[in-house]
Design a protein around this motif. Sequence first.
Motif, PDB file in Angstrom:
ATOM      1  N   ALA A 256       2.058  -0.036   9.402  1.00  0.00           N
ATOM      2  CA  ALA A 256       1.741   1.206   8.703  1.00  0.00           C
ATOM      3  C   ALA A 256       2.005   2.436   9.563  1.00  0.00           C
ATOM      4  CB  ALA A 256       0.275   1.194   8.254  1.00  0.00           C
TER       5      ALA A 256
ATOM      6  N   VAL B  76      -7.079   3.586  -1.162  1.00  0.00           N
ATOM      7  CA  VAL B  76      -5.692   3.222  -1.428  1.00  0.00           C
ATOM      8  C   VAL B  76      -5.690   2.064  -2.414  1.00  0.00           C
ATOM      9  CG1 VAL B  76      -4.913   3.970   0.853  1.00  0.00           C
ATOM     10  CG2 VAL B  76      -5.581   1.574   0.497  1.00  0.00           C
TER      11      VAL B  76
ATOM     12  N   VAL C  59       0.835  -1.203   0.000  1.00  0.00           N
ATOM     13  CA  VAL C  59       0.000   0.000   0.000  1.00  0.00           C
ATOM     14  C   VAL C  59       0.869   1.251   0.000  1.00  0.00           C
ATOM     15  CG1 VAL C  59      -1.676   1.317   1.358  1.00  0.00           C
ATOM     16  CG2 VAL C  59      -1.968  -1.158   1.052  1.00  0.00           C
TER      17      VAL C  59
ATOM     18  N   GLU D 193      -8.668   1.988   3.090  1.00  0.00           N
ATOM     19  CA  GLU D 193      -7.612   1.152   3.671  1.00  0.00           C
ATOM     20  C   GLU D 193      -8.177   0.084   4.606  1.00  0.00           C
ATOM     21  OE1 GLU D 193      -3.165   1.883   5.532  1.00  0.00           O
ATOM     22  OE2 GLU D 193      -4.755   3.342   5.941  1.00  0.00           O
TER      23      GLU D 193
END
Length: 303
Positions: free
Chosen positions: A254, A186, A113, A218
């Motif tokens: 993330a 995303v 991502v 996401e």
Amino acid sequence: MTFDVARWCAERLGSPVEEVLFAGGHLSRVHGVRLADGREVTVKARPDSPRLAACTTVQRALWTAGFPAPEPLAGPAVDNGLAVSAERYVPGGDPAPATEHARRFAGLLARFVALAPPATAIGTLDPPPPWTAWDHGVDGVWPAADDRADDLNAAGHATPWIDDTGARVRRRLAAFARTEAGQRRVVGHGDWEAQNLRWAGDEPLVVHDWDSVTAAPEAVLVGLAAAVWPCGMVPRAATEQESAAFVEEYQRAAGRAWTAGEVEASWAAGLWVYAFNTKKASLDGVPWLDPREAERRLVLAGA
């Protein structure tokens, strides 16, 4: 429609086929070949779709960035009614890392991502794969199946608890889509199953099935993966504990803690793909999702 892989390789890759390494496929026809110039390539032929060009754009961008994607070599281009493309063949590897499975699967998706180009910069990724398409535009709970002609919404295929689960999940995701987080999309992989990944020890070797690239909020993208990531490593979907671990590890990788609404949306998205697969399996009398687990996941989804 027929496809001549030898002719295509000679014309598009500039070298004749010396040896066929493998042939098969499920939704696509896939050939692994060794060319006379020594290259080993995978050639894929499938029905054309406007989304395939964008999928290849994402694959090339991630390969260029050093992500474990096979190098795209040619296509997709229509040949005798089929969209055909070629990529570098990457053999070997195992369907699971050596240790810390949830952390490594989730961390690799977070890397995907982070490296992927923006959804607005790659062209269309519509129509999305049906197992991700909770917001499809057809009448009824279910979109058209990807691998069978049956109408999943037909009265003769009614499965009350599965259909109710799908409807409740759709309502929850529709509510999430109206939030700020639900409107930010995303780009990621919509079929993040172990059978599509290969590992060398604890290092990712290659990610396959780039036709499943998709764009979504996401939390939805991660939730889809959280429900299915062990498939191929084990003959089942993720347990509730494995799904929860995946979502937690993704947030850690993330570098951002999600809101409660995002966590609920991830459970809803995971239940969507789980229920969709269960609906299809029910037509063959095969059990998949247990109704008691479905209800527990609905509670976690706030649905």
